[in-house]
Write a protein that holds these residues in place. Structure first.
Motif, mmCIF file in Angstrom:
data_model
loop_
_atom_site.group_PDB
_atom_site.id
_atom_site.type_symbol
_atom_site.label_atom_id
_atom_site.label_comp_id
_atom_site.label_asym_id
_atom_site.label_seq_id
_atom_site.Cartn_x
_atom_site.Cartn_y
_atom_site.Cartn_z
ATOM 1 N N LYS A 11 0.840 -1.212 0.000
ATOM 2 C CA LYS A 11 0.000 0.000 0.000
ATOM 3 C C LYS A 11 0.866 1.250 0.000
ATOM 4 O O LYS A 11 0.596 2.197 -0.732
ATOM 5 C CB LYS A 11 -0.880 0.031 1.253
ATOM 6 C CG LYS A 11 -2.033 -0.923 1.244
ATOM 7 C CD LYS A 11 -2.884 -0.658 2.477
ATOM 8 C CE LYS A 11 -4.015 -1.626 2.616
ATOM 9 N NZ LYS A 11 -4.794 -1.403 3.840
ATOM 10 N N SER A 63 -9.049 -1.535 2.707
ATOM 11 C CA SER A 63 -9.458 -2.072 1.400
ATOM 12 C C SER A 63 -10.063 -3.455 1.555
ATOM 13 O O SER A 63 -9.826 -4.137 2.556
ATOM 14 C CB SER A 63 -8.241 -2.178 0.477
ATOM 15 O OG SER A 63 -7.640 -0.924 0.328
ATOM 16 N N GLU A 82 -7.523 -13.766 3.598
ATOM 17 C CA GLU A 82 -6.234 -13.954 2.907
ATOM 18 C C GLU A 82 -5.254 -14.684 3.826
ATOM 19 O O GLU A 82 -4.550 -15.603 3.403
ATOM 20 C CB GLU A 82 -5.645 -12.611 2.469
ATOM 21 C CG GLU A 82 -4.425 -12.820 1.582
ATOM 22 C CD GLU A 82 -3.528 -11.605 1.442
ATOM 23 O OE1 GLU A 82 -3.969 -10.469 1.652
ATOM 24 O OE2 GLU A 82 -2.335 -11.817 1.134
ATOM 25 N N PHE A 167 0.384 -7.286 -4.621
ATOM 26 C CA PHE A 167 0.337 -7.952 -3.310
ATOM 27 C C PHE A 167 -1.087 -8.440 -3.066
ATOM 28 O O PHE A 167 -1.987 -8.191 -3.891
ATOM 29 C CB PHE A 167 0.788 -6.977 -2.206
ATOM 30 C CG PHE A 167 -0.135 -5.807 -2.010
ATOM 31 C CD1 PHE A 167 -1.139 -5.846 -1.056
ATOM 32 C CD2 PHE A 167 -0.021 -4.663 -2.796
ATOM 33 C CE1 PHE A 167 -1.999 -4.770 -0.886
ATOM 34 C CE2 PHE A 167 -0.866 -3.577 -2.629
ATOM 35 C CZ PHE A 167 -1.865 -3.632 -1.663
ATOM 36 N N PHE A 169 -4.532 -9.958 -2.991
ATOM 37 C CA PHE A 169 -5.359 -10.697 -3.951
ATOM 38 C C PHE A 169 -5.039 -10.348 -5.418
ATOM 39 O O PHE A 169 -5.739 -10.810 -6.320
ATOM 40 C CB PHE A 169 -6.842 -10.406 -3.690
ATOM 41 C CG PHE A 169 -7.325 -10.855 -2.335
ATOM 42 C CD1 PHE A 169 -7.672 -12.175 -2.105
ATOM 43 C CD2 PHE A 169 -7.431 -9.958 -1.279
ATOM 44 C CE1 PHE A 169 -8.119 -12.597 -0.863
ATOM 45 C CE2 PHE A 169 -7.875 -10.358 -0.032
ATOM 46 C CZ PHE A 169 -8.222 -11.686 0.179
ATOM 47 N N ASP A 170 -4.028 -9.517 -5.644
ATOM 48 C CA ASP A 170 -3.746 -9.062 -7.012
ATOM 49 C C ASP A 170 -3.644 -10.197 -8.046
ATOM 50 O O ASP A 170 -4.164 -10.057 -9.160
ATOM 51 C CB ASP A 170 -2.466 -8.214 -7.048
ATOM 52 C CG ASP A 170 -2.702 -6.787 -6.563
ATOM 53 O OD1 ASP A 170 -3.878 -6.376 -6.471
ATOM 54 O OD2 ASP A 170 -1.720 -6.093 -6.265
ATOM 55 N N LYS A 188 -1.179 -0.226 -12.308
ATOM 56 C CA LYS A 188 -2.231 -0.572 -11.340
ATOM 57 C C LYS A 188 -2.846 0.708 -10.760
ATOM 58 O O LYS A 188 -4.069 0.835 -10.688
ATOM 59 C CB LYS A 188 -1.647 -1.463 -10.237
ATOM 60 C CG LYS A 188 -2.697 -1.877 -9.201
ATOM 61 C CD LYS A 188 -2.143 -2.739 -8.080
ATOM 62 C CE LYS A 188 -3.125 -2.796 -6.928
ATOM 63 N NZ LYS A 188 -2.588 -3.439 -5.719
ATOM 64 N N HIS A 193 -8.682 0.603 -7.397
ATOM 65 C CA HIS A 193 -9.478 1.171 -6.294
ATOM 66 C C HIS A 193 -8.629 2.173 -5.499
ATOM 67 O O HIS A 193 -9.065 3.269 -5.196
ATOM 68 C CB HIS A 193 -9.965 0.035 -5.408
ATOM 69 C CG HIS A 193 -8.882 -0.912 -4.947
ATOM 70 N ND1 HIS A 193 -7.953 -1.458 -5.818
ATOM 71 C CD2 HIS A 193 -8.537 -1.366 -3.723
ATOM 72 C CE1 HIS A 193 -7.117 -2.219 -5.144
ATOM 73 N NE2 HIS A 193 -7.441 -2.170 -3.864
ATOM 74 N N ARG A 194 -7.374 1.783 -5.205
ATOM 75 C CA ARG A 194 -6.505 2.671 -4.411
ATOM 76 C C ARG A 194 -6.151 3.916 -5.228
ATOM 77 O O ARG A 194 -6.187 5.023 -4.717
ATOM 78 C CB ARG A 194 -5.233 1.920 -3.978
ATOM 79 C CG ARG A 194 -4.266 2.783 -3.139
ATOM 80 C CD ARG A 194 -3.279 1.946 -2.361
ATOM 81 N NE ARG A 194 -3.979 1.036 -1.468
ATOM 82 C CZ ARG A 194 -4.207 -0.257 -1.734
ATOM 83 N NH1 ARG A 194 -3.734 -0.810 -2.832
ATOM 84 N NH2 ARG A 194 -4.895 -0.998 -0.899
HETATM 85 P P1 IMP Z 1 -6.530 -4.083 4.657
HETATM 86 O O1 IMP Z 1 -7.043 -2.856 3.996
HETATM 87 O O2 IMP Z 1 -5.082 -3.928 5.022
HETATM 88 O O3 IMP Z 1 -7.399 -4.532 5.795
HETATM 89 O O4 IMP Z 1 -6.524 -5.195 3.545
HETATM 90 C C1 IMP Z 1 -7.533 -6.140 3.401
HETATM 91 C C2 IMP Z 1 -7.052 -7.273 2.557
HETATM 92 O O5 IMP Z 1 -7.112 -6.890 1.208
HETATM 93 C C3 IMP Z 1 -5.634 -7.754 2.821
HETATM 94 O O6 IMP Z 1 -5.649 -9.155 2.707
HETATM 95 C C4 IMP Z 1 -4.818 -7.109 1.716
HETATM 96 O O7 IMP Z 1 -3.705 -7.899 1.346
HETATM 97 C C5 IMP Z 1 -5.842 -7.061 0.603
HETATM 98 N N1 IMP Z 1 -5.632 -5.909 -0.260
HETATM 99 C C6 IMP Z 1 -5.708 -4.599 0.080
HETATM 100 N N2 IMP Z 1 -5.443 -3.821 -0.971
HETATM 101 C C7 IMP Z 1 -5.181 -4.665 -1.988
HETATM 102 C C8 IMP Z 1 -4.804 -4.458 -3.337
HETATM 103 O O8 IMP Z 1 -4.626 -3.332 -3.820
HETATM 104 N N3 IMP Z 1 -4.621 -5.572 -4.065
HETATM 105 C C9 IMP Z 1 -4.788 -6.826 -3.581
HETATM 106 N N4 IMP Z 1 -5.132 -7.083 -2.339
HETATM 107 C C10 IMP Z 1 -5.321 -5.996 -1.538
#
Ligand code: IMP
Length: 210
Positions: A11, A63, A82, A167, A169-170, A188, A193-194
């Motif tokens: 992130k 996210s 995950e 990283f 779920f990519d 990306k 979304h980010r």
């Molecule tokens: P959190 O926002 O850190 O709680 O992330 C929630 C989950 O979504 C975690 O398992 C992250 O690895 C995954 N995640 C968050 N952002 C992304 C992304 O941009 N791509 C893929 N997986 C994501």
């Protein structure tokens, strides 16, 4: 300086690349995630908590992956899923479904302790009022710190893992024929979304004090 609160190097890499090294710095802090179905409430409370700890302007990024054929699961439970299942098993769960469409959602929450005009009424007020009531307490109306939220969403499809980049779920999230793990972080960011939440935040942040 603005502190980007995350324990996730993926992130911070994407946020740095979007906002520039001079705008943000990494704050490696694992804010406590409140129990809520609402990512907005989770991010807002995380931003308040991080601001109280640090006393400097902070941004929290919460996210999640929402699979339509699983009624939006794992959504707010994405990191737990995950960690416990891994993405290969998420793919195994989704593979037999007719509907493998999904979306990623990112909620960015900014807090600097100021009661800025642009902030909506705290989105999680109802959740917190309910939690306070069940604990026999009342929510002090003047206590919540103002938080500004920015949401970004991208639609795609869950596929068998492909690609070495990104990283989380990519590798199983495909958008326009590429998984996010097959894209550079610039590519990306341009459609994720980010990236979309960062674009909204950057536009607001630039004009915040003017
Ligand atoms: P959190 O926002 O850190 O709680 O992330 C929630 C989950 O979504 C975690 O398992 C992250 O690895 C995954 N995640 C968050 N952002 C992304 C992304 O941009 N791509 C893929 N997986 C994501």
């Amino acid at each position: 300086m603005l502190y980007y609160v995350t324990t996730n190097p993926g992130k911070i890499r994407e946020a740095r690349q979007y906002l520039g090294d001079e705008t943000i710095t990494d704050y490696d802090y694992d804010y406590p995630e409140i129990q809520s179905e609402s990512m907005k409430a989770i991010a807002a409370e995380g931003a308040r908590d991080a601001y109280r700890k640090l006393g400097e302007p902070v941004v929290v990024d919460d996210s999640g992956l929402f699979v339509n054929g699983l009624e939006g699961f794992p959504g707010p439970y994405s990191s737990y899923v995950e960690e416990k299942l891994g993405i290969e098993r998420v793919w195994n769960l989704v593979e037999p479904l007719d509907d493998r469409t999904a979306s990623f959602r990112c909620v960015m929450a900014y807090c600097d302790g100021d009661p800025f005009e642009a902030s909506p009424d705290p989105v999680d007020k109802d959740d917190r009022a309910a939690a306070a009531a069940s604990a026999g307490e009342s929510l002090e109306e003047d206590e919540p710190l103002a938080v500004k939220l920015f949401v970004g969403t991208v639609r795609g499809e869950i596929v068998a893992p492909r690609g070495d980049g990104g990283f989380g779920f990519d590798p199983i999230f495909e958008h326009d024929d590429s998984t996010f793990a097959e894209l550079t972080s610039e590519e990306k960011n341009a459609l994720s979304h980010r990236g979309r939440a960062l674009a909204k935040f950057a536009e607001w942040y630039e004009t915040k004090d003017s």
